[in-house]
Design an enzyme around this catalytic site. Structure first.
Site, PDB file in Angstrom:
ATOM      1  N   CYS A   2       0.842  -1.190   0.000  1.00 52.60           N
ATOM      2  CA  CYS A   2       0.000   0.000   0.000  1.00 52.60           C
ATOM      3  C   CYS A   2       0.880   1.245   0.000  1.00 52.60           C
ATOM      4  O   CYS A   2       2.099   1.163  -0.049  1.00 52.60           O
ATOM      5  CB  CYS A   2      -0.900  -0.001   1.238  1.00 52.60           C
ATOM      6  N   ARG A  54      -4.713   1.529  -1.058  1.00 55.24           N
ATOM      7  CA  ARG A  54      -4.716   0.105  -0.723  1.00 55.24           C
ATOM      8  C   ARG A  54      -4.505  -0.796  -1.933  1.00 55.24           C
ATOM      9  O   ARG A  54      -5.173  -0.649  -2.956  1.00 55.24           O
ATOM     10  CB  ARG A  54      -6.037  -0.269  -0.043  1.00 55.24           C
ATOM     11  N   LEU A  55      -3.558  -1.729  -1.771  1.00 52.02           N
ATOM     12  CA  LEU A  55      -3.413  -2.870  -2.673  1.00 52.02           C
ATOM     13  C   LEU A  55      -3.901  -4.074  -1.876  1.00 52.02           C
ATOM     14  O   LEU A  55      -3.214  -4.554  -0.975  1.00 52.02           O
ATOM     15  CB  LEU A  55      -1.957  -3.046  -3.093  1.00 52.02           C
ATOM     16  N   ILE A  57      -4.563  -7.506  -0.503  1.00 49.02           N
ATOM     17  CA  ILE A  57      -3.920  -8.820  -0.558  1.00 49.02           C
ATOM     18  C   ILE A  57      -4.589  -9.795   0.416  1.00 49.02           C
ATOM     19  O   ILE A  57      -4.879 -10.925   0.071  1.00 49.02           O
ATOM     20  CB  ILE A  57      -2.419  -8.705  -0.215  1.00 49.02           C
ATOM     21  N   LEU A  58      -4.817  -9.359   1.656  1.00 49.66           N
ATOM     22  CA  LEU A  58      -5.510 -10.160   2.668  1.00 49.66           C
ATOM     23  C   LEU A  58      -6.837  -9.500   3.008  1.00 49.66           C
ATOM     24  O   LEU A  58      -6.883  -8.282   3.250  1.00 49.66           O
ATOM     25  CB  LEU A  58      -4.660 -10.275   3.937  1.00 49.66           C
ATOM     26  N   SER A 365      10.703 -13.091  -3.869  1.00 49.51           N
ATOM     27  CA  SER A 365      12.015 -12.781  -4.426  1.00 49.51           C
ATOM     28  C   SER A 365      13.101 -13.409  -3.558  1.00 49.51           C
ATOM     29  O   SER A 365      12.890 -13.652  -2.367  1.00 49.51           O
ATOM     30  CB  SER A 365      12.200 -11.258  -4.486  1.00 49.51           C
ATOM     31  N   GLY A 366      14.274 -13.638  -4.127  1.00 50.03           N
ATOM     32  CA  GLY A 366      15.393 -14.217  -3.378  1.00 50.03           C
ATOM     33  C   GLY A 366      16.349 -13.190  -2.812  1.00 50.03           C
ATOM     34  O   GLY A 366      17.448 -13.541  -2.369  1.00 50.03           O
TER      35      GLY A 366
END
Length: 636
Positions: A2, A54-55, A57-58, A365-366
């Site tokens: 967000c 807001r993005l 996700i949950l 991502s690593g």
């Protein structure tokens, strides 16, 4: 993820309508960080405004919208991030008989603060975050940033006006604030390709350091640390390497929890391969993996990524880095990064984020593996340099330097073609040239500063060469770490990782509204890695030993035991072929001359050397080009 933002107007002369309008303007600038919804809250009696993008996700419902007010009504929260242990923390809240309205980690965080207070609550969090909490009872504002610095937060303070945001562009919507370039920050940028925390490109704006809590009360700022890597290093407790497998696998499983599709960035290197392997082993169906390929074999790990994906059975997505889109990508850089930032791998990272968002909303991502488990080539170069150069008599150093300098870099590069990649390959001459400039340095810290720098003598490049004094100038670290590799890991973890690697990924991914999580920077992985003995990370010139051993449980040795390639681009070719006109325009521009920042005659000489292949100044000119693009965007 967000976007958060807010400000306090101490004169209290703003109506609620004006507070809300300013909040809306800030939120709009962060739309890409959160395109799903927005909200704002204000109190005209206290002159405070807070806003949120807001993005989701949950808990994708409106019950998880922000700003969020606590059950008691005392606290207001705007929050950017993910709390991976929120289900465990939810039990603490539910024991207090608090009726939670949503299934989100946001509400759990807010009520946990209401129960335990900001400091104790924050210490319990395992996640990536930056958030702000307003305490209505005490009229105090708190701003918090996660342990490693995955999520950004900028603070504006000029001893009169206070504001904060996930990105500078939101703060710049407030017309009553002053934005003046910090030339010392520019100097640091020219050296490092980024501006180190806590500084920013503007004098009145600073970045909150990772693991910190800022308290703003009665026009005073107080900053305290809730976590530091020193706590892991200074303990007498030693980690058992046999536990590494389970610790990383649990971290990956925690970070796969989502109400939207999740994928993985797969470069083909050790770190992304281990995250992909564990993610796939924890999933009942093929996961989505994403890779950027290059036409040049020297930069292309995509062929290995594809083999790994096929072996693991993932749903693999691959796109090749197209040079026809380079100029379009460069145009995105100033608006995506806000500050001058010139890690050239930002270009493929932007493209990777763009293609990943088409199929998933969250990617793993690593990042972090090189710093925690000693993966960078420069660590072993430093170790060799320390053993074979520093300890030699001065006259031998002078002889070696003269031998290197006598033969042109272009000729050394030709020799490098027949040498292994571990010695530099086609860039052998460039590496030798850099080493030549380091030979006469008499202490390890000077060596470390130079090896991460774009230039030998900063005063040759810019007119004002005073720069910010970062941790790289702290000579006392030689006493703290006898081992040069461990010291370089420590410095990279606190500087290069949060200020370059994590900035690169956060801004690129957020530009396309994609959330990126980093399992190797999970609380438990970080604590475990710093307590591992060096022998579990490094054997000779081989790093990431424990990770490679784990990866052999999933992949054949042929896909593991090969030279590290990194995520670079053929920058020297790109600059001459695609940006020659741009660079020469800026080198002869009256506007650039009037900046009074760069030593343009010196840059003109370097550019001729670069075009003739006498010397490779690719990183210097990418740095210069990105700054000018940013400067034009900022002025507009």
């Amino acid at each position: 993820m967000c976007g958060i933002s807010g400000f306090i107007n101490h004169s209290n002369n703003f109506s609620k309508r004006k507070l809300n309008h300013s909040a809306l303007m800030m939120a709009n600038k962060l739309e890409k960080r959160g395109p799903d919804s927005f909200g704002f809250w204000s109190d005209p009696y206290k002159g405070i405004s807070m806003s949120h993008r807001r993005l989701a996700i949950l808990d994708l419902t409106e019950k998880a919208s922000q700003p969020m007010v606590s059950h008691s009504g005392r606290y207001i929260l705007v929050y950017n991030g993910e709390i991976y242990n929120f289900l465990e923390l939810r039990k603490i809240v539910e024991k207090r008989k608090i009726n939670l309205r949503s299934q989100s980690d946001t509400e759990v965080l807010l009520e946990l603060i209401a129960i335990k207070g900001i400091h104790k609550a924050t210490e319990l969090l395992n996640g990536i975050f930056s958030f702000s909490v307003w305490d209505r009872m005490k009229s105090k504002l708190f701003i918090v940033r996660d342990r490693v610095g995955v999520k950004p937060v900028y603070i504006y303070w000029d001893n009169k006006n206070f504001a904060f945001a996930s990105e500078i562009k939101a703060i710049r919507t407030l017309p009553w604030l002053n934005f003046e370039l910090d030339l010392e920050s520019v100097a640091s940028y020219v050296r490092l390709n980024y501006i180190p925390t806590p500084f920013s490109i503007f004098k009145n704006i600073f970045k909150l350091e990772p693991g910190s809590i800022l308290e703003f009360d009665k026009r005073k700022i107080k900053i305290s640390k809730f976590w530091s890597v020193d706590k892991c290093i200074e303990t007498n407790e030693v980690s058992d390497s046999s536990q590494t497998f389970d610790i990383i696998k649990n971290a990956v499983k925690r970070q796969m929890v989502s109400d939207v599709p999740v994928g993985v960035f797969l470069s083909g290197g050790i770190d992304s391969s281990i995250v992909t392997s564990m993610a796939q082993s924890s999933s009942s169906k093929p996961i989505n993996t994403f890779t950027i390929g290059f036409r040049e074999d020297d930069f292309n790990e995509a062929k290995y990524a594809k083999k790994i994906a096929n072996y693991l059975g993932t749903n693999h997505n691959e796109v090749f880095f197209g040079y026809d889109s380079i100029k379009d990508l460069l145009d995105i850089v100033p608006q995506a990064y806000d500050e001058p930032f010139s890690d050239s791998s930002q270009l493929p990272t932007l493209l990777l984020s763009k293609i990943t968002k088409k199929k998933v909303k969250v990617a793993l991502s690593g990042d972090g593996g090189d710093e925690l488990f000693a993966g960078y080539y420069r660590y072993f170069l430093a170790h060799k340099f320390n053993n074979y150069i520093f300890k030699q008599p001065v006259f031998l150093k002078k002889v070696l330097k003269k031998m290197i300098d006598f033969i042109p870099v272009s000729q050394w590069n030709k020799l490098g073609i027949i040498l292994p990649n571990s010695l530099g390959g086609k860039n052998f001459g460039d590496k030798l040239s850099k080493m030549s400039n380091l030979i006469m340095d008499c202490d390890e810290m000077s060596f470390q500063r130079r090896i991460i720098s774009n230039c030998d003598n900063l005063s040759h490049h810019i007119n004002k060469f005073t720069e910010k004094q970062t941790k790289y100038f702290d000579n006392s670290l030689e006493n703290k770490f006898d081992d040069i590799i461990e010291r370089m890991q420590y410095l990279d973890f606190q500087t290069y990782l949060p200020d370059d690697i994590l900035v690169k990924v956060d801004r690129a991914s957020m530009n396309f509204s994609l959330e990126v999580r980093v399992p190797l920077l999970d609380n438990e992985v970080v604590s475990h890695a710093w307590r591992l003995p060096k022998k579990d990370k490094v054997v000779g010139t081989n790093g990431k030993v424990v990770l490679k051993n784990i990866l052999k449980k999933f992949l054949p040795s042929s896909l593991i035991d090969r030279p590290k390639m990194g995520f670079g681009v053929p920058l020297d070719k790109i600059l001459v072929k695609y940006f020659n006109d741009n660079i020469e325009h800026y080198l002869n521009s009256k506007t650039v001359e009037q900046q009074k920042i760069f030593n343009l005659p010196f840059y003109k000489v370097m550019w001729e050397e670069h075009k003739s292949k006498k010397k490779n100044w690719q990183f210097v000119f990418w740095n210069f080009l990105v700054f000018q693009k940013w400067y034009n965007h900022w002025n507009d």
